[in-house]
Design a protein around this motif. Structure first.
Motif, PDB file in Angstrom:
ATOM      1  N   ASP A 155      -3.689  -3.157   9.114  1.00 25.91           N
ATOM      2  CA  ASP A 155      -4.050  -3.743   7.823  1.00 25.91           C
ATOM      3  C   ASP A 155      -4.425  -2.698   6.780  1.00 25.91           C
ATOM      4  O   ASP A 155      -4.263  -2.930   5.581  1.00 25.91           O
ATOM      5  CB  ASP A 155      -5.227  -4.717   8.000  1.00 25.91           C
ATOM      6  N   ASP A 156      -4.924  -1.550   7.212  1.00 22.30           N
ATOM      7  CA  ASP A 156      -5.361  -0.532   6.258  1.00 22.30           C
ATOM      8  C   ASP A 156      -4.248   0.411   5.826  1.00 22.30           C
ATOM      9  O   ASP A 156      -4.466   1.265   4.965  1.00 22.30           O
ATOM     10  CB  ASP A 156      -6.509   0.295   6.862  1.00 22.30           C
ATOM     11  N   TYR A 157      -3.056   0.289   6.404  1.00 19.48           N
ATOM     12  CA  TYR A 157      -1.961   1.174   6.024  1.00 19.48           C
ATOM     13  C   TYR A 157      -1.442   0.783   4.641  1.00 19.48           C
ATOM     14  O   TYR A 157      -1.460  -0.396   4.268  1.00 19.48           O
ATOM     15  CB  TYR A 157      -0.861   1.143   7.071  1.00 19.48           C
ATOM     16  N   GLU A 295      -3.235   5.142   6.840  1.00 14.39           N
ATOM     17  CA  GLU A 295      -4.428   4.459   6.350  1.00 14.39           C
ATOM     18  C   GLU A 295      -5.221   5.352   5.405  1.00 14.39           C
ATOM     19  O   GLU A 295      -6.062   4.877   4.640  1.00 14.39           O
ATOM     20  CB  GLU A 295      -5.312   4.040   7.523  1.00 14.39           C
ATOM     21  N   TYR A 296      -4.957   6.656   5.447  1.00  9.02           N
ATOM     22  CA  TYR A 296      -5.638   7.622   4.592  1.00  9.02           C
ATOM     23  C   TYR A 296      -4.690   8.007   3.452  1.00  9.02           C
ATOM     24  O   TYR A 296      -3.701   8.707   3.658  1.00  9.02           O
ATOM     25  CB  TYR A 296      -6.037   8.847   5.411  1.00  9.02           C
TER      26      TYR A 296
END
Length: 349
Positions: A155-157, A295-296
């Protein structure tokens, strides 16, 4: 092959046009080095990237078309996807080089370049080169991560499109930390059916890094490093440095490529170190700038640099194959390593 054609189209139009506008002796790094990072503004659409099934179809078609190519399944991923090696083994006495891509599933432009290089090997562009060198290409080792078919949340990608791509394999393991225990099916397949099976002299392990690394004040297009474990044989390390010299001279001289020295560890769980020690193979790590997804956000590169990164991969593979084939790798000057600066992380606002 829809996505590969799109990737090649990006290279042949946007990339090639910009390349032609940059003088070959220019030291200004406009293309890869100064291409935009994601920054929340760039479009990151994974639908333009070659899917696993498209890659498999492409390899099978090239296998049927190219007389010198043999396609082999070396094993399966956690989720059961076949893992491939494309082989050009015309003479067992020839020196052999292995190109490995996408141990990390979100580092795909090296795979796009490797597929284009395989296509080149079936054309007049590389006529006769495989007479004097054997070539192994293992593309997309982390097939599950490349397809986002994993057992943990993405979900954070940041990317949009058909899928998210993840660094880890389906069960959340970094394959490039599994070269001692070889627990994961992907690394076990690589070692059992490639590393142990063939008499390999050289390997280039192709990855992607973050977007904010620089050398001499200019953002880099990538970074390179030889084995740094103290257990590597000195002759193996020297061969690795010669391999790096070929790559550095081919890429850094273009005007659009700009390489630094990678800051890498000594752990033998990493392929660069572990494979050099276990098999006596000269290895080189090449970290291209920017990832396809993460994600970063500072690791993700805007798509305007895709063509150049694909071109950089092709340049790397072609230059090393030619240098091994004609023997010029043996006379490479490795003294540049003594002055090549480690890349630094540029501070961002």
């Amino acid at each position: 092959m829809k996505s590969l054609k799109k990737g090649v189209l990006t290279l042949s139009l946007a990339g090639a046009l910009a390349l032609s506008a940059v003088p070959m002796n220019s030291t200004v790094v406009e293309a890869v080095g100064n291409g935009p990072g994601y920054g929340g503004n760039e479009t990151i659409n994974t639908s333009i990237l070659t899917t696993y099934s498209e890659m498999a179809d492409f390899l099978k078609k090239q296998d049927a078309k190219q007389a010198n190519m043999e396609l082999e399944v070396i094993g399966q991923s956690v989720k059961g996807r076949d893992l491939y090696v494309a082989k050009y083994m015309t003479n067992p006495e020839n020196p052999t080089i292995l190109f490995l891509t996408q141990q990390h599933g979100n580092e795909q432009l090296t795979t796009e370049g490797a597929l284009e290089f395989i296509k080149h090997l079936g054309t007049g562009k590389m006529k006769g080169v495989t007479d004097n060198v054997n070539i192994l290409v293992v593309p997309m080792l982390n097939a599950d991560g490349a397809m986002g078919d994993v057992d943990f949340s993405l979900d954070d990608y940041v990317a949009s499109g058909d899928r998210n791509l993840t660094r880890y394999n389906a069960v959340g393991v970094d394959l490039n930390r599994d070269h001692v225990d070889k627990i994961q099916p992907e690394t076990k397949a690589l070692h059992d059916n490639v590393m142990s099976k063939y008499d390999i002299d050289y390997m280039i392990d192709l990855h992607h890094q973050g977007v904010n690394s620089e050398r001499d004040g200019e953002l880099v297009s990538g970074s390179i490093l030889y084995p740094t474990t103290p257990n590597a044989d000195p002759d193996v390390v020297e061969g690795s440095k010669k391999l790096g010299a070929v790559v550095f001279n081919a890429v850094d001289s273009t005007g659009w490529g700009h390489l630094g020295k990678y800051r890498g560890g000594d752990a033998e769980t990493i392929s660069r170190n572990g494979i050099a020690v276990e098999y006596g193979i000269s290895t080189l790590l090449f970290e291209m700038r920017g990832m396809s997804d993460h994600e970063y956000e500072p690791y993700v590169l805007g798509q305007k640099s895709n063509g150049y990164l694909i071109k950089q991969t092709i340049t790397t593979l072609e230059s090393t194959v030619r240098a091994i084939a004609d023997g010029s790798i043996d006379t490479q000057d490795i003294s540049f390593w003594d002055t090549l600066a480690f890349q630094q992380t540029r501070e961002t606002e």
